[in-house]
Design an enzyme around this catalytic site. Structure first.
Site, PDB file in Angstrom:
ATOM      1  N   PHE A 193     -28.050  72.619 -82.078  1.00 56.31           N
ATOM      2  CA  PHE A 193     -27.568  73.455 -81.455  1.00 56.31           C
ATOM      3  C   PHE A 193     -27.500  72.845 -80.053  1.00 56.31           C
ATOM      4  CE2 PHE A 193     -30.198  76.985 -83.414  1.00 56.31           C
ATOM      5  CZ  PHE A 193     -29.135  77.083 -84.348  1.00 56.31           C
ATOM      6  N   ASN A 276     -34.991  76.907 -64.966  1.00 53.43           N
ATOM      7  CA  ASN A 276     -34.649  78.168 -64.280  1.00 53.43           C
ATOM      8  C   ASN A 276     -34.001  78.435 -63.667  1.00 53.43           C
ATOM      9  OD1 ASN A 276     -37.913  79.120 -64.873  1.00 53.43           O
ATOM     10  ND2 ASN A 276     -38.417  77.705 -63.169  1.00 53.43           N
ATOM     11  N   GLU A 400     -30.460  79.204 -73.146  1.00 51.37           N
ATOM     12  CA  GLU A 400     -31.682  79.052 -72.018  1.00 51.37           C
ATOM     13  C   GLU A 400     -32.817  79.872 -72.032  1.00 51.37           C
ATOM     14  OE1 GLU A 400     -30.233  76.681 -71.132  1.00 51.37           O
ATOM     15  OE2 GLU A 400     -28.595  76.535 -70.262  1.00 51.37           O
TER      16      GLU A 400
END
Length: 418
Positions: A193, A276, A400
Site C-alpha cells: 500500500f 504524529n 496513518e
C-alpha cells in the site's frame, strides 16, 4: 400543453444541474462563506496570506482537474511541481535545505485549503512532506543536502514505506530485513500500500537490522534505480486515484550504509514521530473535503426545489446542515490544537494527534456522506464532486494508523498519565 410543461421543467432542472456541476469542478466558492465556518478565523495576517494562496491554487490548478485525475488515474506531477514553487514541497522542512520552515499549525492550514481542490493529490503531497521532514530531521548534513533540496522543489518525489503484507497495525512486527555486508545493507522483503510506489524517486524504508520488536528496526533511504528494487501492480482503489499505489519489493537490494538515517535501531521511533505529523496532516485533508462539501450542500439546498419550495426551506435539512457545520468547526479546532502541541513538543502531543486523526477523519467522512445524501441521486453521479470527496477521504480512517489503533493510543495516554 403537458409536453411544453415537461420541457420547461426539464430546462430549469438542466440549468440547476449545470450550475451545480460548475460549483466545484471549476472552483470552490471563496465569497459568501458564513463567518461561523470561515477557516481564516483566528489566524495571523501572514497565515491568512498563505491560506489564500493555497485556496487560490486549489481553485485554479486542482479543482478543474480533480475529476479527470480521478477517472484517468493521473499522477499530476507538473501540478505538484507548481505547488512546490509556492513552497508546498517542504512546508515544515528547514530553509537551509530549501524548505519553507513553517510551523505544524501553518501546515494544517495549507493542507486544508489545498484539499478543497483535490484530496487525493493533497494527501500525497502530505506524505511527501512527511518523508522530506524525516530526512531533514534525522539525517546528517550530507543526507539533508543530498536529498532535501530536490524533494522541496519536487524535482524528485518521496514515498513512506512502513506497512507490509503481514504487518499493518502491528508495525513493529515488520519482516523486511537489512543484512549488513561490508558498506551496504542488503534488503529483502516487501512493503504494501505504498503511495507513489513505482512513480516516485526516494523511498524512506523501515527495515529490520536487529532482533525482534521495535528496537531492531532501522530507517534507510532507497533510491529508485537501485538494483533489486521492484514494484507490484498498480492497485485499483475506491479513491485516492490521482496517486498510484503499489507494493515495493526488495530482492537482494544493496543500499549504502551512508543512506541510513540515524543509528541502527532508531527507525521505529523515527517512523512514529513522522506519523504524529502525518496524522494531523491527513486530518487536515479531511477538513478540506468537509469544508468543500458544506459549501456545496448549502448551495445545492438553495438551488434545488422539491414540492414547490427550495430544499433550504426544509427544517430537517437545515438542522442537518447545521450539524455538518458544527462538526466541521469542532474538527478544525481539534486539528489546530494538536498541531500546536506537536510544534511545542508537549507531553500531550501524541494523544492529541491521535484524537485529531480519530475524531476528524470520522466526523468529516460523516459530513461528506451527508452532503451526498443531500444531493439525492445527483450526489451519486461522478459529475458531482461530493461523491469524490467521500470516496477520497474514506481511507483516512484506515491509514496513518487505523482509527481503532488511535483509540488504543488515546487510552494509553490517559491511563499512563493517571
Amino acid at each position: 400543453m403537458a409536453a411544453v410543461g415537461t420541457i420547461s421543467r426539464f430546462s430549469r432542472l438542466t440549468s440547476c444541474v449545470c450550475k451545480s456541476r460548475r460549483l466545484l469542478f471549476n472552483r470552490i466558492p471563496r465569497r459568501g462563506i458564513a463567518s461561523c465556518i470561515d477557516p481564516s478565523l483566528g489566524l495571523s495576517d501572514e497565515q491568512k496570506e498563505f491560506q489564500k494562496m493555497a485556496f487560490d491554487f486549489a481553485a485554479n490548478e486542482m479543482a478543474p482537474n480533480m475529476m479527470e485525475w480521478d477517472q484517468k488515474e493521473i499522477f499530476p506531477v507538473e501540478c505538484m511541481r507548481k505547488a512546490a514553487q509556492l513552497g508546498f514541497g517542504g512546508i515544515y522542512v528547514q530553509p537551509e535545505v530549501g524548505g519553507s520552515g513553517l510551523s505544524r499549525l501553518d501546515t494544517t492550514i495549507i493542507f486544508e485549503a489545498l484539499s478543497t481542490g483535490c484530496v487525493s493529490t493533497t494527501a500525497y503531497i502530505s506524505i511527501h512532506n512527511m518523508c522530506n521532514w524525516m530526512i531533514d530531521t534525522f539525517g546528517n548534513t550530507e543526507q539533508r543536502e543530498r536529498f532535501c533540496p530536490e524533494l522541496c522543489t519536487m524535482d524528485k518525489f518521496a514515498s513512506y514505506c512502513l506497512t507490509e503484507p503481514g504487518s499493518g497495525s502491528d508495525a513493529a512486527s515488520l519482516l523486511t530485513s537489512a543484512q549488513l555486508k561490508g558498506d551496504h545493507y542488503v534488503l529483502n522483503g516487501s512493503k504494501a500500500f505504498i503511495s507513489g510506489g513505482g512513480d516516485t524517486d526516494v523511498y524512506v524504508v523501515m527495515c529490520r537490522t536487529g532482533g525482534k520488536g521495535a528496537k531492531g528496526i532501522s530507517c534507510v533511504v532507497v533510491e529508485k534505480d537501485t538494483p533489486g528494487l521492484s514494484f507490484g501492480k498498480k492497485e485499483k482503489k475506491v479513491g485516492w486515484n490521482s496517486q498510484p499505489t503499489r507494493a515495493v519489493i526488495f530482492e537482494d537490494c544493496a543500499v549504502p550504509v551512508t543512506n541510513r538515517l540515524g543509528a541502527e535501531g532508531q527507525g521505529f521511533n523515527m517512523a512514529m514521530k513522522g506519523l504524529n505529523g502525518g496524522r494531523i496532516n491527513i486530518a487536515s485533508c479531511s477538513l478540506g473535503a468537509a469544508h468543500a462539501c458544506v459549501l456545496l450542500s448549502r448551495d445545492h439546498l438553495c438551488v434545488r426545489k422539491q414540492f414547490g419550495e427550495p430544499l433550504s426551506s426544509n427544517q430537517f435539512l437545515q438542522f442537518k446542515l447545521a450539524e455538518m457545520a458544527t462538526k466541521l468547526v469542532a474538527s478544525r479546532l481539534l486539528v489546530r490544537q494538536a498541531a500546536t502541541a506537536l510544534q511545542e513538543n508537549r507531553a500531550d502531543a501524541v494523544a492529541l494527534c491521535s484524537m485529531a486523526k480519530l475524531f476528524v477523519t470520522d466526523e468529516c467522512f460523516t459530513i461528506c456522506n451527508q452532503a451526498l445524501q443531500m444531493h439525492g441521486g445527483y450526489g451519486y453521479l461522478k459529475d458531482y464532486a461530493v461523491q469524490q470527496f467521500m470516496r477520497d477521504i474514506r481511507v483516512h480512517q484506515i491509514l496513518e494508523g487505523t482509527n481503532e489503533v488511535m483509540r488504543l493510543m488515546i487510552a494509553r495516554g490517559l491511563l499512563t498519565d493517571s
